[in-house]
Design an enzyme around this catalytic site. Structure first.
Site, PDB file in Angstrom:
ATOM      1  N   ASP A 162      -0.596   0.484  -1.271  1.00 37.84           N
ATOM      2  CA  ASP A 162      -0.995   1.013  -0.097  1.00 37.84           C
ATOM      3  C   ASP A 162       0.238   1.704   0.620  1.00 37.84           C
ATOM      4  O   ASP A 162       1.278   1.424   0.475  1.00 37.84           O
ATOM      5  CB  ASP A 162      -1.352  -0.096   0.802  1.00 37.84           C
ATOM      6  CG  ASP A 162      -1.845   0.225   2.136  1.00 37.84           C
ATOM      7  OD1 ASP A 162      -2.525   1.378   2.222  1.00 37.84           O
ATOM      8  OD2 ASP A 162      -1.270  -0.260   3.155  1.00 37.84           O
ATOM      9  N   ASP A 204      -7.371  -3.471   2.283  1.00 36.06           N
ATOM     10  CA  ASP A 204      -6.680  -3.774   0.905  1.00 36.06           C
ATOM     11  C   ASP A 204      -7.324  -4.775   0.254  1.00 36.06           C
ATOM     12  O   ASP A 204      -6.969  -5.052  -1.099  1.00 36.06           O
ATOM     13  CB  ASP A 204      -5.184  -3.796   1.159  1.00 36.06           C
ATOM     14  CG  ASP A 204      -4.775  -2.607   1.591  1.00 36.06           C
ATOM     15  OD1 ASP A 204      -4.847  -1.483   1.395  1.00 36.06           O
ATOM     16  OD2 ASP A 204      -3.681  -2.619   2.373  1.00 36.06           O
TER      17      ASP A 204
END
Length: 633
Positions: free
Chosen positions: A325, A533
């Site tokens: 990420d 996430d």
């Protein structure tokens, strides 16, 4: 279904650990009393058998009755009872203890992973303020219906997916999209449950029921991803049951075939069969994995890497791709001023201080970053004059601010707010150049002329580029997944030397990309820090969360946590996993060779029970010592 009591829940959580501890205590008592009284010694051994074996015996019987199948639980109990039946109580008790300890460690791992979505559930809004018949009513989100009009005050979490019908605000969507900046929302824009309203009041028309919101989908994605059993686990379970059946049948054959067909004395065939059952028990095979795994986990914990279970060490050793990420993982997750371009006769310092004075009254992250930068550059005699105090202040949501300061009218905001789109000049070129670098650009206007440009960017972590290079050197592909726009993602990826870039992603998009990467490359790790996430972390072969800055949802969902957010530890974790698997393979090969040799020798020549016990227990000790080498790696 009856609700389980606190005692039942406590027993489920700690029962196997207490059983293993009790087994060890009774074994020690049996050894101590053995020199005094054989009756006391045998009594304590019996208690050790009951303490460590009754849970496994129960599980084995359940499998036998429910599935009409044998498993390794019954095999281990039978081996221990077999050892005791020919007078080797201590060997059987040690076998029970090792098996009980492995069960306790497995239960501990399962309890840790069962909390994977608890943090997500805590973020889910519980109530909403609904306008009905002109009155405001507070209701549970489950009672919201499509078409309801809800009121969301500043700072509140939006309770449902919907469309803004009145009002404007900056909405923090980091929990859903991972965007580093709040998104300006006006009438007609879509908002999501679980996101946080900024400074404005919003009236939102509900467009999705509570169980159909994007936030609820994230929770379901986590659950579905974690319910997928890895192939290795299915293979192990199948192998255990086949192994148990083969050994039990072989033991029965060794007892009855020679006795019934060849007239061999019962004492002889039973003795040889019990030796076979003891040497064939998989103690050394079990010890091949767990001590090495625990040593590696202890080692990694001292270095700031927390693995939630031994299986994740195996998975991380086979990683081919790591997906990161962007915001808060590769970057710091905080905006900072990168460029100050003055015009209209101002110097950089004057432009920065004047803009900071205008932005002091704003709570927007851009404003905070500018004020922070100005404070760091301010000297003691800087701008204390009254002309630096703005008046007639207006916050124009989605555009910028306007105010009067020093007798002049100032405006600060997005380029489209300050500069006409149909004009083209040098300022437009500078703005485009900065935006192409992935930077957020604001323009400052004094009266009718451009006073300057200020650019901001989320800074990459200092060790990110070195970390990417190190991963490439050990054969790992690196990808970046982000909810930010493509220009911003491309700029960060270029700085970090990452080729695989996926931008403008929603949580389900990240999950899909992780699955595609797994299909294309094999084992995939995902590194993230946000709620958005969580599905990708759960679906990845190994989910890695940032411990210091990560959200609770990311920390709970991940298989491994970087406790101090040190990205360099990712490479160390992969190398540690590879070394662990190398040692595990050494142990398994050695244990298998020893067990096979003992079994074959027992068939061909007959192995005295003491020699069988020495070979069996000796191989167990050796593989444990080999695994303990990982404590110092």
């Amino acid at each position: 279904m009856m609700k389980r009591t606190t005692i039942q829940l406590w027993c489920e959580k700690y029962g196997e650990a207490l059983a293993a501890a009790g087994t060890l205590i009774f074994i020690l008592l049996a050894l101590v009393t053995g020199t005094v009284s054989e009756i006391w010694s045998v009594s304590f051994y019996l208690l050790a058998y009951v303490s460590g074996g009754w849970l496994k015996l129960k599980d084995g019987i359940v499998t036998l009755v429910r599935d009409k199948d044998l498993d390794v639980n019954l095999l281990m109990i039978a081996a221990a009872v077999g050892a005791a039946s020919i007078g080797y109580w201590s060997e059987g008790a040690v076998l029970i203890f090792i098996f009980a300890l492995s069960g306790a460690l497995e239960t501990f791992t399962m309890n840790r992973s069962s909390r994977d979505i608890s943090a997500l559930m805590e973020l889910k809004p519980e109530h909403a303020n609904v306008l009905r018949n002109g009155e405001e009513v507070n209701v549970p989100v489950e009672e919201l219906q499509i078409g309801d009009l809800i009121l969301v005050r500043p700072g509140e979490r939006i309770p449902a997916d919907g469309m803004i019908t009145e009002g404007s605000s900056a909405v923090n969507q980091a929990s859903i999209t991972g965007e580093s900046l709040p998104v300006d929302k006006v009438r007609g824009d879509e908002v999501f449950a679980g996101t946080v309203n900024g400074q404005g009041v919003l009236y939102v028309e509900v467009t999705q029921s509570s169980d159909s919101t994007l936030f609820s989908k994230i929770i379901r994605l986590v659950q579905e991803a974690q319910s997928e059993m890895p192939k290795s686990q299915r293979f192990i379970e199948k192998f255990e049951r086949i192994y148990a059946k083969v050994i039990i049948l072989a033991t029965l054959a060794l007892i009855f075939v020679p006795f019934l067909l060849f007239g061999v004395l019962w004492e002889d065939v039973f003795y040889r069969a019990m030796v076979f059952l003891v040497v064939a028990s998989p103690c050394a095979l079990v010890a091949s994995i767990m001590p090495a795994t625990l040593s590696a986990i202890s080692n990694s914990a001292r270095k700031g890497m927390l693995f939630k279970g031994g299986a994740h060490l195996d998975h991380i050793s086979r990683i081919k791709v790591i997906a990161f990420d962007k915001t808060g993982t590769l970057t710091k997750g905080e905006l900072s001023v990168t460029d100050v371009v003055p015009y209209a006769g101002l110097c950089e310092h004057e432009l920065l201080q004047a803009t900071a004075a205008l932005e002091t009254l704003s709570t927007h992250p851009i404003a905070k970053a500018i004020v922070q930068k100005a404070d760091a550059c301010r000297s003691e005699d800087d701008f204390d004059d009254a002309w630096m105090r703005p008046t007639d202040y207006q916050a124009l949501t989605g555009l910028g601010i306007a105010a009067r300061m020093g007798g002049m009218r100032w405006r600060v905001g997005k380029p489209k707010f300050i500069m006409p789109a149909d004009e083209e000049n040098d300022v437009h070129g500078v703005v485009r150049s900065l935006q192409q670098q992935g930077k957020t650009v604001i323009v400052v206007q004094r009266e009718e002329e451009i006073a300057g440009i200020i650019a901001l960017q989320d800074r990459i972590r200092p060790q990110a580029k070195v970390m990417v290079q190190q991963l490439k050197r050990i054969g790992i592909q690196v990808a970046m997944l982000t909810g930010d726009q493509e220009q911003t993602a491309a700029a960060i990826a270029k700085e970090a030397d990452i080729e695989l870039v996926f931008a403008e992603l929603m949580p389900e998009d990240k999950l899909d990309i992780v699955k595609k990467l797994k299909a294309q490359y094999g084992e995939v790790a995902m590194v993230g820090d946000g709620v958005n996430d969580a599905p990708a972390l759960a679906a990845a072969s190994v989910g890695i969360a940032m411990g210091a800055t990560g959200s609770d949802a990311a920390l709970e969902t991940a298989d491994m946590v970087l406790m101090n957010d040190d990205l360099d530890n990712i490479k160390h974790a992969i190398l540690l996993g590879r070394r662990t698997q190398s040692i595990v393979k050494q142990n398994i090969i050695f244990a298998s060779v020893v067990i096979s040799a003992l079994i074959i020798t027992n068939f061909v020549f007959g192995v005295p029970l003491p020699l069988g016990v020495v070979g069996h227990e000796g191989s167990t000790i050796l593989v444990i010592l080999n695994g303990l080498r990982l404590l110092k790696s």
